[in-house]
Design an enzyme around this catalytic site. Sequence first.
Site, short mmCIF file in Angstrom:
data_model
loop_
_atom_site.label_atom_id
_atom_site.label_comp_id
_atom_site.label_asym_id
_atom_site.label_seq_id
_atom_site.Cartn_x
_atom_site.Cartn_y
_atom_site.Cartn_z
CG ASN A 1 69.03 6.37 -3.22
OD1 ASN A 1 69.68 5.93 -2.61
ND2 ASN A 1 68.62 5.15 -4.15
CE LYS B 1 72.74 15.77 5.61
NZ LYS B 1 71.84 14.78 4.11
CB ILE C 1 69.07 6.85 2.12
CG1 ILE C 1 69.56 5.33 2.76
CG2 ILE C 1 70.30 7.84 0.99
CD1 ILE C 1 69.44 4.74 0.96
#
Length: 507
Positions: free
Chosen positions: A113, A395, A251
């Site tokens: 993260n 992404k 994540i």
Amino acid sequence: MYYAEGLCKKGQNSWMAQFEEEMQQQLESSLHSELEKLLSTAQGADAEVSKKDFDGYKKLFHRFLQVKGPSVEWPKIHRPPEDSIQPYDRIKAKGLPDNVADSLNKLVVVKLNGGLGTSMGCKGPKSLISVRNENTFLDLTVQQIEHLNKTYDTNVPLVLMNSFNTDEDTKKILQKYTHHRVKIHTFNQSRYPRINKESLLPVAKDLGMTGENADVWYPPGHGDIYASFYNSGLLDQLIAEGKEYIFVSNIDNLGATVDLSILNHLMNPPNGKRCEFVMEVTDKTRADVKGGTLIQYDGKLRLLEIAQVPKAHVDEFKSVSKFKIFNTNNLWISLPAIKRLQEQNAIDMEIIVNPKTLDGGLNVIQLETAVGAAIKSFDNALGINVPRSRFLPVKTTSDLLLVMSNLYSLDAGSLTMSQKREFPTTPHVKLGSSFTKVQEFLTRFESIPDMLELDHLTVSGDVTCGKRVSLKGTVIIIANHGDRIDIPAGSMLENKIVSGNLRILDH
């Protein structure tokens, strides 16, 4: 004559080696004194944390200076032996034992993260971006683990590896999960100094993080998990609580849920010999040609990344026929093994040299490592070839469009491909630069189109989409510079190219 030449060459080589060694020592000595100066500006607890970080950085820098040339010799690369990459179906076919809860109670879920949402135009941690029905990446993760804990009456904790970029904002948000049945821990990645490309010395003037120091620090890639997890004390704490394995993933990979068949394979291996490291890999498509792959090298399973490939062999590396699989970065790792290797200083990961240019134009480099590269340091490592559904990274907004659409249904935090889609593959979606930022992307879609029968979508230029639009087959929408295309509400586009200028105006 030749003998004298040989002696002369040998003398030259040893002189060069000695010169290089002295240069290295000088560079290391200069770096150490600069780091000491930076430490002298620290306050209280910050000094202790920074000292540990800098100790790690010194080791990384030392290894960086030692490396000469490519980290792999191409002729020594071999395909992994058949049994070192197991098909997922074979592992699933064993079925599950009655004591699933016992295995789950020995598991910890770790999410990487450390990343910000800047590439998608968002401020703050990427994990706090809404991806589905107002749920963020973090919401979905918590829901998945809570569902496991309730279903099997277990205590699987969630651990977040934050970076100095994401820690504060993430901790504020964690308060909203206090009544969920998930125990959440956090620890921080190291904070390393960016170094001047020419001098190889830190750019920072002190340990501050604001003003002119705002962009002189960086989190050193997810390979830092081993050292920072160990240094945080959390590794020892979890081992003391009886935990044996961590399941690590990014994540933003919405396919990375806890898989009970893989967990069972770890806990009850068929040959009685436990794997210390399992890497989930999946079949390459042409979209994944740059992804790292598993090879056999010096008798060990090893991750080969494109950055390590000599230029002459890059096309071979990208070949879907020679290197058929790539690393999803879903990893299952033994906690006692991490502790052992960390204490022996035996975790070996290739250094990634990442060049950057700061706002003022200064060229710097940051030294990083990748978590999967440590596979060669662990005993009895294994690859498992999993279905593509376990690799669903978000992404870009093109990925976001897919996961927000009716291609997927959401159940207890997990996304699964809709039964109504006839093909198991996801459509290829390419949205242009007008859609890069999440906010702009959301304003351009009044509602997410029906994409169940879509194969390929390309959108470029100033395009908006009304409600209840349906896209099928191959759809290409291109608004030329200065033009705008509004796809009217209720439209159905099947195998269509839309170009030019189309505007629907109220009157």
